[in-house]
Structures are given as C-alpha cells and as structure tokens.
Design a protein around this motif. Sequence first.
Motif, PDB file in Angstrom:
ATOM      1  N   LEU A 111       0.898  -1.262  -0.012  1.00  0.00           N
ATOM      2  CA  LEU A 111      -0.047   0.007  -0.188  1.00  0.00           C
ATOM      3  C   LEU A 111       0.917   1.202  -0.082  1.00  0.00           C
ATOM      4  O   LEU A 111       1.922   1.176   0.765  1.00  0.00           O
ATOM      5  CB  LEU A 111      -0.948   0.051   1.229  1.00  0.00           C
ATOM      6  N   GLU A 112       0.655   2.168  -0.860  1.00  0.00           N
ATOM      7  CA  GLU A 112       1.307   3.373  -0.956  1.00  0.00           C
ATOM      8  C   GLU A 112       0.400   4.560  -1.068  1.00  0.00           C
ATOM      9  O   GLU A 112      -0.562   4.599  -1.865  1.00  0.00           O
ATOM     10  CB  GLU A 112       2.233   3.434  -2.385  1.00  0.00           C
ATOM     11  N   HIS A 113       0.936   5.645  -0.281  1.00  0.00           N
ATOM     12  CA  HIS A 113       0.052   6.927  -0.285  1.00  0.00           C
ATOM     13  C   HIS A 113       1.236   7.967  -0.640  1.00  0.00           C
ATOM     14  O   HIS A 113       2.203   8.021  -0.087  1.00  0.00           O
ATOM     15  CB  HIS A 113      -0.555   7.471   0.866  1.00  0.00           C
ATOM     16  N   LEU A 114       0.895   9.077  -1.602  1.00  0.00           N
ATOM     17  CA  LEU A 114       1.789  10.071  -1.870  1.00  0.00           C
ATOM     18  C   LEU A 114       0.799  11.372  -1.777  1.00  0.00           C
ATOM     19  O   LEU A 114      -0.068  11.448  -2.635  1.00  0.00           O
ATOM     20  CB  LEU A 114       2.207   9.578  -3.308  1.00  0.00           C
ATOM     21  N   GLU A 115       1.387  12.465  -1.210  1.00  0.00           N
ATOM     22  CA  GLU A 115       0.779  13.625  -1.344  1.00  0.00           C
ATOM     23  C   GLU A 115       1.887  14.663  -1.705  1.00  0.00           C
ATOM     24  O   GLU A 115       3.042  14.889  -0.981  1.00  0.00           O
ATOM     25  CB  GLU A 115       0.174  14.053   0.065  1.00  0.00           C
ATOM     26  N   ASP A 116       1.625  15.476  -2.795  1.00  0.00           N
ATOM     27  CA  ASP A 116       2.535  16.576  -3.400  1.00  0.00           C
ATOM     28  C   ASP A 116       1.879  17.869  -3.180  1.00  0.00           C
ATOM     29  O   ASP A 116       0.749  17.921  -3.821  1.00  0.00           O
ATOM     30  CB  ASP A 116       2.969  16.015  -4.736  1.00  0.00           C
ATOM     31  N   ASP A 117       2.383  18.706  -2.352  1.00  0.00           N
ATOM     32  CA  ASP A 117       1.866  20.098  -2.271  1.00  0.00           C
ATOM     33  C   ASP A 117       2.723  21.153  -2.727  1.00  0.00           C
ATOM     34  O   ASP A 117       4.106  20.847  -2.448  1.00  0.00           O
ATOM     35  CB  ASP A 117       1.681  20.449  -0.635  1.00  0.00           C
ATOM     36  N   ALA A 118       2.302  21.752  -3.801  1.00  0.00           N
ATOM     37  CA  ALA A 118       3.036  22.856  -4.167  1.00  0.00           C
ATOM     38  C   ALA A 118       2.542  24.342  -3.793  1.00  0.00           C
ATOM     39  O   ALA A 118       1.357  24.385  -3.576  1.00  0.00           O
ATOM     40  CB  ALA A 118       3.281  22.751  -5.760  1.00  0.00           C
ATOM     41  N   ASN A 119       3.484  25.335  -4.190  1.00  0.00           N
ATOM     42  CA  ASN A 119       2.949  26.724  -3.794  1.00  0.00           C
ATOM     43  C   ASN A 119       2.375  27.095  -4.888  1.00  0.00           C
ATOM     44  O   ASN A 119       1.673  28.234  -5.071  1.00  0.00           O
ATOM     45  CB  ASN A 119       4.042  27.710  -3.545  1.00  0.00           C
ATOM     46  N   ASN A 120       2.060  26.406  -6.110  1.00  0.00           N
ATOM     47  CA  ASN A 120       1.086  26.578  -7.210  1.00  0.00           C
ATOM     48  C   ASN A 120      -0.005  25.446  -7.351  1.00  0.00           C
ATOM     49  O   ASN A 120       0.523  24.379  -7.476  1.00  0.00           O
ATOM     50  CB  ASN A 120       1.913  26.794  -8.637  1.00  0.00           C
ATOM     51  N   ASP A 121      -1.040  25.682  -6.960  1.00  0.00           N
ATOM     52  CA  ASP A 121      -2.128  24.681  -6.917  1.00  0.00           C
ATOM     53  C   ASP A 121      -2.230  23.735  -8.197  1.00  0.00           C
ATOM     54  O   ASP A 121      -2.573  22.635  -8.062  1.00  0.00           O
ATOM     55  CB  ASP A 121      -3.338  25.210  -6.606  1.00  0.00           C
ATOM     56  N   ARG A 122      -1.805  24.163  -9.187  1.00  0.00           N
ATOM     57  CA  ARG A 122      -1.842  23.368 -10.448  1.00  0.00           C
ATOM     58  C   ARG A 122      -0.846  22.041 -10.411  1.00  0.00           C
ATOM     59  O   ARG A 122      -1.102  21.158 -11.203  1.00  0.00           O
ATOM     60  CB  ARG A 122      -1.107  24.182 -11.908  1.00  0.00           C
TER      61      ARG A 122
END
Length: 147
Positions: A120-131
């Motif tokens: 099982l794998e979960h990945l969350e990528d947050d950028a200063n540009n919502d795109r």
Amino acid sequence: AELRGGRAPEWRIGLVWRSEDREDLDSILSSTDGDNFNGFTSYSRDWFKLRGRLAWQWAPKWHQKLEVSWRHADYHDADVFLASTTDTILSEQLRETVRWQLKAELLRTLSPNMDLSFKLEHLEDDANNDRYDFDSQHISAGVSYLF
C-alpha cells in the motif's frame, strides 16, 4: 547518507540532496479568446529528502516493512502559465513542492527463492502553485523469484 541498525526490527534513516538538470518544457498556451502565449514548465530542481524505514519479521515466513519520507524541492526556473482559463494574463511563479510518502509492505516467503508481496502506498505532493498539487494511492501485489 544512510544509517542502518537493529536486528529485530531493522531500521534505516536516510538523507539525500540532489540537483537535477532535466529537460524543461516550452509550450504554447491558448486563452479562451483564442490568443496564444508562450508557456514554460521547469523540471530542473534541487531537492532534499529525509526517509525512515522499519522492517521486522513477525512470524517465521512473514515480514513487514513501513517507510515514510519527506521531500522538499526548489525548481530552478519560474513556471509561466495562464492564471485561469478565462484570464489572458500570464503568471510566473518559482515553484516549490513538499512531498510526503507513506509505504506499507507485507511479504510472505513461499520458498527460499520466492516471495509474495502486498504493498500500500500513499503520496501527497503540495506545491505553492495549486496546478501541481496531487495525491495518489497505489495498491499492488506481486511475486518475486530469485535465480
């Protein structure tokens, strides 16, 4: 750099710094009015990653692995994009991302050369540009055979 230790459970802590000079993307962006603009996406970046892993055997043929990682990336050039689909004004932003990843893996030894795994794998990528924000989840199963 990576530190390892323990026999039951085994643990690892790793630090990585990397600078990547990747092929960036020049593109043509079209507004809803039909106007065309030059766009740019930067893929070249410097990133720092911290990772921890814990693995243990809880029965004679069963193994468990847990891993968590955090990565911070600064991109070399500003992305150029339309501010919205109805806006003809271009925006430039120097992108920065933070990525969290969590993995859990269960392994079953079938023979000295063969393992069965479930991950099982979960990945969350947050950028200063919502795109560029995204989340993803993966579930996988596999069999490995060592010759």
